[in-house]
Design an enzyme around this catalytic site. Structure first.
Site, PDB file in Angstrom:
ATOM      1  N   ARG A  30       0.188   4.018  -8.789  1.00 47.13           N
ATOM      2  CA  ARG A  30      -0.616   5.256  -8.532  1.00 47.13           C
ATOM      3  C   ARG A  30      -0.946   5.794  -9.977  1.00 47.13           C
ATOM      4  O   ARG A  30      -0.096   5.485 -10.889  1.00 47.13           O
ATOM      5  CB  ARG A  30       0.330   6.172  -7.696  1.00 47.13           C
ATOM      6  CG  ARG A  30       0.400   5.603  -6.184  1.00 47.13           C
ATOM      7  CD  ARG A  30       1.230   6.293  -5.389  1.00 47.13           C
ATOM      8  NE  ARG A  30       1.491   6.059  -4.079  1.00 47.13           N
ATOM      9  CZ  ARG A  30       2.224   5.128  -3.875  1.00 47.13           C
ATOM     10  NH1 ARG A  30       3.227   4.561  -4.668  1.00 47.13           N
ATOM     11  NH2 ARG A  30       2.575   4.533  -2.610  1.00 47.13           N
ATOM     12  N   LYS A  39       5.670   9.227  -5.906  1.00 42.20           N
ATOM     13  CA  LYS A  39       5.672   9.508  -4.463  1.00 42.20           C
ATOM     14  C   LYS A  39       6.662   8.966  -3.533  1.00 42.20           C
ATOM     15  O   LYS A  39       7.136   9.747  -2.568  1.00 42.20           O
ATOM     16  CB  LYS A  39       4.294   8.878  -4.037  1.00 42.20           C
ATOM     17  CG  LYS A  39       3.692   9.231  -2.567  1.00 42.20           C
ATOM     18  CD  LYS A  39       2.741   8.609  -2.204  1.00 42.20           C
ATOM     19  CE  LYS A  39       2.266   8.845  -0.790  1.00 42.20           C
ATOM     20  NZ  LYS A  39       1.014   8.062  -0.297  1.00 42.20           N
ATOM     21  N   HIS A  61      -7.410   7.197  -7.020  1.00 40.84           N
ATOM     22  CA  HIS A  61      -6.976   6.205  -6.277  1.00 40.84           C
ATOM     23  C   HIS A  61      -7.854   5.035  -6.326  1.00 40.84           C
ATOM     24  O   HIS A  61      -7.361   3.841  -5.846  1.00 40.84           O
ATOM     25  CB  HIS A  61      -6.873   6.837  -4.628  1.00 40.84           C
ATOM     26  CG  HIS A  61      -5.436   6.620  -4.261  1.00 40.84           C
ATOM     27  ND1 HIS A  61      -4.354   7.026  -5.189  1.00 40.84           N
ATOM     28  CD2 HIS A  61      -4.914   6.229  -3.089  1.00 40.84           C
ATOM     29  CE1 HIS A  61      -3.078   6.964  -4.257  1.00 40.84           C
ATOM     30  NE2 HIS A  61      -3.441   6.566  -2.962  1.00 40.84           N
ATOM     31  N   ARG A 103      -5.886   1.968  -8.003  1.00 40.80           N
ATOM     32  CA  ARG A 103      -5.079   1.249  -7.304  1.00 40.80           C
ATOM     33  C   ARG A 103      -5.730   0.216  -6.138  1.00 40.80           C
ATOM     34  O   ARG A 103      -5.587  -0.930  -6.048  1.00 40.80           O
ATOM     35  CB  ARG A 103      -3.976   1.983  -6.870  1.00 40.80           C
ATOM     36  CG  ARG A 103      -3.256   1.449  -5.869  1.00 40.80           C
ATOM     37  CD  ARG A 103      -1.971   2.750  -5.747  1.00 40.80           C
ATOM     38  NE  ARG A 103      -1.270   2.482  -4.314  1.00 40.80           N
ATOM     39  CZ  ARG A 103      -0.055   1.880  -4.563  1.00 40.80           C
ATOM     40  NH1 ARG A 103       0.552   1.417  -5.536  1.00 40.80           N
ATOM     41  NH2 ARG A 103       0.817   1.652  -3.392  1.00 40.80           N
ATOM     42  N   HIS A 124       3.589  -0.906   1.627  1.00 42.09           N
ATOM     43  CA  HIS A 124       3.106  -0.669   2.961  1.00 42.09           C
ATOM     44  C   HIS A 124       3.982  -1.170   4.073  1.00 42.09           C
ATOM     45  O   HIS A 124       4.528  -2.371   3.873  1.00 42.09           O
ATOM     46  CB  HIS A 124       1.609  -1.104   2.959  1.00 42.09           C
ATOM     47  CG  HIS A 124       0.923  -0.182   2.242  1.00 42.09           C
ATOM     48  ND1 HIS A 124      -0.460  -0.825   2.018  1.00 42.09           N
ATOM     49  CD2 HIS A 124       0.695   0.920   1.803  1.00 42.09           C
ATOM     50  CE1 HIS A 124      -1.375   0.132   1.136  1.00 42.09           C
ATOM     51  NE2 HIS A 124      -0.670   1.219   1.056  1.00 42.09           N
ATOM     52  N   TYR A 134      -6.624   0.081   3.639  1.00 45.46           N
ATOM     53  CA  TYR A 134      -6.436   0.618   2.114  1.00 45.46           C
ATOM     54  C   TYR A 134      -7.380   0.340   1.009  1.00 45.46           C
ATOM     55  O   TYR A 134      -8.030   0.863   0.494  1.00 45.46           O
ATOM     56  CB  TYR A 134      -5.020   0.761   1.949  1.00 45.46           C
ATOM     57  CG  TYR A 134      -4.781   1.293   0.510  1.00 45.46           C
ATOM     58  CD1 TYR A 134      -4.602   2.726   0.326  1.00 45.46           C
ATOM     59  CD2 TYR A 134      -4.554   0.887  -0.794  1.00 45.46           C
ATOM     60  CE1 TYR A 134      -4.494   3.628  -0.908  1.00 45.46           C
ATOM     61  CE2 TYR A 134      -4.480   1.431  -2.023  1.00 45.46           C
ATOM     62  CZ  TYR A 134      -4.264   2.641  -2.010  1.00 45.46           C
ATOM     63  OH  TYR A 134      -4.185   3.313  -3.218  1.00 45.46           O
TER      64      TYR A 134
END
Length: 180
Positions: A40, A63, A128, A131, A154, A163
């Site tokens: 990230r 995060k 983002h 990534r 995930h 994603y």
């Protein structure tokens, strides 16, 4: 919140790299790290010189607060080492020009990426995107969604595919084939 896309087109990806390389070595390194290690942006911005002088990046993700260990791909090591060896010990890799030894902020990273995306006429770009671009091309090359799920932390594979935009690609292909 806007939904951002990966950079799917390799030619545009290369043009963005070249644009950033000519503009600023720091900005290019930020982009290169983002598309090759899949961290990230908050984690990239927290990296210091010493984090990139090893074979792996070892961090606690901002995060998730989980420990993350990512191998630095061999094909980018020469460029990374050349860049970080110019930095002072303890310096942030993506160093701000404001203040003393502070990284750029997320909004500056966004502006840098937006400018490079505008250069190649891409929309739906954000921090983002880096990534997601890593994940998209990793999946396209390996088809290993289980490993990508692990890399991204995930909980399930469908989250990972959504994603990185693979589900959208499949929906778009289905709609292109549909006739009534």
């Amino acid at each position: 919140m806007n939904f951002v896309q990966p950079v799917r087109n390799l030619e545009k990806l290369d043009k963005m790299k070249e644009y950033l390389r000519k503009k600023s070595e720091r900005d290019y390194i930020m982009f290169l790290l983002g598309i090759t290690v899949g961290l990230r942006i908050s984690d990239i911005l927290s990296l210091k010189k010493e984090d990139l002088l090893k074979t792996h990046i070892d961090i606690i993700e901002k995060k998730t607060r989980k420990r993350k260990r990512v191998k630095i791909p061999g094909y980018i090591k020469k460029e990374l080492f050349s860049y970080v060896n110019k930095l002072n010990d303890g310096s942030y890799v993506i160093l701000s020009r404001q203040g003393t030894n502070k990284p750029i902020n997320r909004s500056t990273a966004y502006r840098i990426l937006r400018e490079a995306a505008d250069h190649v006429n891409l929309k739906e770009i954000g921090t983002h995107t880096l990534r997601k671009t890593f994940g998209y091309h990793y999946y396209k090359q390996t088809k290993d969604v289980a490993m990508l799920q692990e890399l991204f932390n995930h909980t399930d594979q469908s989250t990972t595919l959504k994603y990185i935009g693979i589900n959208q690609d499949l929906i778009d292909e289905a709609m292109d084939k549909f006739r009534i």
